[in-house]
Design a protein around this motif. Structure first.
Motif, PDB file in Angstrom:
ATOM      1  N   VAL A 103      -1.782  26.827  32.580  1.00 31.47           N
ATOM      2  CA  VAL A 103      -1.199  28.096  33.015  1.00 31.47           C
ATOM      3  C   VAL A 103      -0.372  28.715  31.885  1.00 31.47           C
ATOM      4  O   VAL A 103      -0.464  29.920  31.609  1.00 31.47           O
ATOM      5  N   LEU A 104       0.416  27.865  31.234  1.00 33.91           N
ATOM      6  CA  LEU A 104       1.254  28.340  30.133  1.00 33.91           C
ATOM      7  C   LEU A 104       0.414  28.806  28.953  1.00 33.91           C
ATOM      8  O   LEU A 104       0.734  29.818  28.313  1.00 33.91           O
ATOM      9  N   ASN A 105      -0.668  28.088  28.683  1.00 38.26           N
ATOM     10  CA  ASN A 105      -1.566  28.488  27.582  1.00 38.26           C
ATOM     11  C   ASN A 105      -2.256  29.816  27.875  1.00 38.26           C
ATOM     12  O   ASN A 105      -2.451  30.645  26.986  1.00 38.26           O
ATOM     13  N   ALA A 106      -2.632  29.991  29.140  1.00 39.62           N
ATOM     14  CA  ALA A 106      -3.278  31.251  29.544  1.00 39.62           C
ATOM     15  C   ALA A 106      -2.306  32.418  29.396  1.00 39.62           C
ATOM     16  O   ALA A 106      -2.677  33.504  28.946  1.00 39.62           O
ATOM     17  N   PHE A 107      -1.048  32.185  29.763  1.00 43.99           N
ATOM     18  CA  PHE A 107      -0.043  33.234  29.631  1.00 43.99           C
ATOM     19  C   PHE A 107       0.224  33.538  28.154  1.00 43.99           C
ATOM     20  O   PHE A 107       0.418  34.694  27.771  1.00 43.99           O
ATOM     21  N   ASP A 108       0.205  32.493  27.334  1.00 41.84           N
ATOM     22  CA  ASP A 108       0.381  32.662  25.890  1.00 41.84           C
ATOM     23  C   ASP A 108      -0.706  33.574  25.324  1.00 41.84           C
ATOM     24  O   ASP A 108      -0.435  34.473  24.518  1.00 41.84           O
ATOM     25  N   THR A 109      -1.940  33.343  25.765  1.00 46.17           N
ATOM     26  CA  THR A 109      -3.064  34.174  25.325  1.00 46.17           C
ATOM     27  C   THR A 109      -2.904  35.608  25.816  1.00 46.17           C
ATOM     28  O   THR A 109      -3.186  36.573  25.086  1.00 46.17           O
ATOM     29  N   GLN A 110      -2.425  35.757  27.049  1.00 45.24           N
ATOM     30  CA  GLN A 110      -2.195  37.088  27.607  1.00 45.24           C
ATOM     31  C   GLN A 110      -1.167  37.866  26.786  1.00 45.24           C
ATOM     32  O   GLN A 110      -1.349  39.060  26.512  1.00 45.24           O
ATOM     33  N   MET A 111      -0.099  37.178  26.394  1.00 46.63           N
ATOM     34  CA  MET A 111       0.949  37.821  25.587  1.00 46.63           C
ATOM     35  C   MET A 111       0.420  38.199  24.199  1.00 46.63           C
ATOM     36  O   MET A 111       0.778  39.236  23.653  1.00 46.63           O
ATOM     37  N   LYS A 112      -0.410  37.338  23.667  1.00 47.19           N
ATOM     38  CA  LYS A 112      -0.959  37.570  22.327  1.00 47.19           C
ATOM     39  C   LYS A 112      -1.815  38.836  22.304  1.00 47.19           C
ATOM     40  O   LYS A 112      -1.864  39.559  21.298  1.00 47.19           O
ATOM     41  N   ASN A 113      -2.474  39.128  23.401  1.00 47.35           N
ATOM     42  CA  ASN A 113      -3.384  40.272  23.469  1.00 47.35           C
ATOM     43  C   ASN A 113      -2.742  41.525  24.087  1.00 47.35           C
ATOM     44  O   ASN A 113      -3.392  42.561  24.201  1.00 47.35           O
ATOM     45  N   SER A 114      -1.489  41.404  24.504  1.00 44.69           N
ATOM     46  CA  SER A 114      -0.835  42.523  25.182  1.00 44.69           C
ATOM     47  C   SER A 114      -0.382  43.585  24.185  1.00 44.69           C
ATOM     48  O   SER A 114       0.176  43.271  23.130  1.00 44.69           O
ATOM     49  N   ILE A 139       3.092  41.035  34.857  1.00 41.93           N
ATOM     50  CA  ILE A 139       3.445  39.610  34.742  1.00 41.93           C
ATOM     51  C   ILE A 139       3.601  38.978  36.120  1.00 41.93           C
ATOM     52  O   ILE A 139       3.217  37.822  36.339  1.00 41.93           O
ATOM     53  N   LYS A 140       4.163  39.715  37.055  1.00 39.39           N
ATOM     54  CA  LYS A 140       4.435  39.169  38.388  1.00 39.39           C
ATOM     55  C   LYS A 140       3.162  38.844  39.172  1.00 39.39           C
ATOM     56  O   LYS A 140       3.225  38.166  40.210  1.00 39.39           O
ATOM     57  N   LYS A 141       2.037  39.308  38.669  1.00 38.79           N
ATOM     58  CA  LYS A 141       0.770  38.967  39.316  1.00 38.79           C
ATOM     59  C   LYS A 141       0.488  37.477  39.185  1.00 38.79           C
ATOM     60  O   LYS A 141      -0.287  36.912  39.971  1.00 38.79           O
ATOM     61  N   ASN A 142       1.107  36.867  38.174  1.00 38.28           N
ATOM     62  CA  ASN A 142       0.962  35.423  37.979  1.00 38.28           C
ATOM     63  C   ASN A 142       1.839  34.702  38.997  1.00 38.28           C
ATOM     64  O   ASN A 142       3.066  34.826  38.985  1.00 38.28           O
TER      65      ASN A 142
END
Length: 291
Positions: free
Chosen positions: A66-77, A137-140
């Motif tokens: 979950v944390l890795n997926a969020f990391d990827t999301q932030m990287k592409n935001s 973010i709150k969708k997570n």
């Protein structure tokens, strides 16, 4: 006796030229400083905005995937300038370093949560954009809490609007003052040559012929004042860049070139116009009015 009088006139002439150059230098340096501030105001406001942190805390149930997926999301935001993952163990150690006591010794567990420290791009540090990013973010479902200083964000944006309005007013006021000061200095300089101007006119010299040497001399003085202002601004830019390297002011060659070009243009234009009208005034005066 004649030599003494000539030396006196020469000193008075040099003093007159010096006062003109000094006036041009001070006015153009002030305008150049204001110009650099206006051009770089967006950088400065964004730099301040980008230092307002946002922290996203995750529930303890959130696994590495979950944390890795969020990391990827932030990287592409598109909203993110920079971010960093803070493990709860690292946060606990940091807390011990600050407080000086290990709270886990008497609690028996680490109550802190894994988190991401996020810094948004300056353009997105406004209420609407932050709210949009926050809702995304709150969708997570594993996000426990999002913390940032909402009042500071509103305060910064409101003050930026007020400051921008006052900068425009001050810029216009200083531009008028600049023209008046330079015009006044040049008129005083030409006033000391009023008898020479009238004598040349009485022996048959045309107005354009009489004006020409005065205009060229004033343009040269304007160039000297402009160059001195540019040198002083280069020193100021170097100093500001050393104090605030993140702004990258010294590397913004286009903005610097625009300001320096504007200083040269203003220095030449104002001196030319002021000298033209000052000489024209004395050319149109009657001989009796010169005294």
């Amino acid at each position: 006796m004649a030599s003494s009088f000539e030396n006196y006139n020469r000193r008075r002439l040099i003093s007159s030229y010096f006062s003109v150059v000094l006036s041009i230098f001070l006015v153009l340096f002030l305008l150049g400083t204001l110009g650099l501030f206006v051009i770089n105001s967006k950088k400065m406001t964004n730099d301040f905005k980008e230092n307002i942190p946002m922290t996203v805390f995750f529930k303890n149930e959130a696994k590495d995937s979950v944390l890795n997926a969020f990391d990827t999301q932030m990287k592409n935001s598109k909203f993110i300038k920079e971010y960093a993952f803070v493990h709860k163990d690292s946060a606990a150690k940091h807390n011990v370093d600050i407080v000086g006591k290990d709270f886990m010794e008497f609690l028996g567990f680490n109550p802190l949560q894994n988190s991401f420290d996020i810094h948004l791009k300056g353009d997105y540090v406004i209420a609407d954009s932050i709210k949009k990013f926050e809702n995304e973010i709150k969708k997570n479902e594993y996000v426990a809490e999002i913390i940032y200083d909402k009042q500071l964000v509103d305060l910064v944006n409101n003050n930026i609007k007020k400051i921008s309005m006052w900068i425009l007013i001050i810029s216009g006021f200083l531009a008028v003052i600049a023209m008046l000061l330079i015009n006044s200095s040049l008129r005083l300089s030409i006033y000391s040559h009023r008898f020479t101007i009238k004598t040349m006119q009485m022996v048959g010299a045309t107005k354009s012929f009489i004006r020409k040497p005065f205009i060229w001399r004033s343009i040269k003085l304007g160039l000297i004042g402009s160059v001195l202002a540019i040198i002083a601004l280069l020193g100021m830019i170097h100093y500001v860049d050393g104090v605030f390297p993140s702004l990258g002011i010294a590397k913004d060659y286009i903005s610097i070139g625009i300001v320096f070009g504007g200083i040269l243009a203003i220095g030449i234009t104002i001196t030319w116009i002021s000298t033209f009208f000052a000489t024209q005034r004395f050319l149109n005066l009657r001989t009796d009015d010169l005294y």
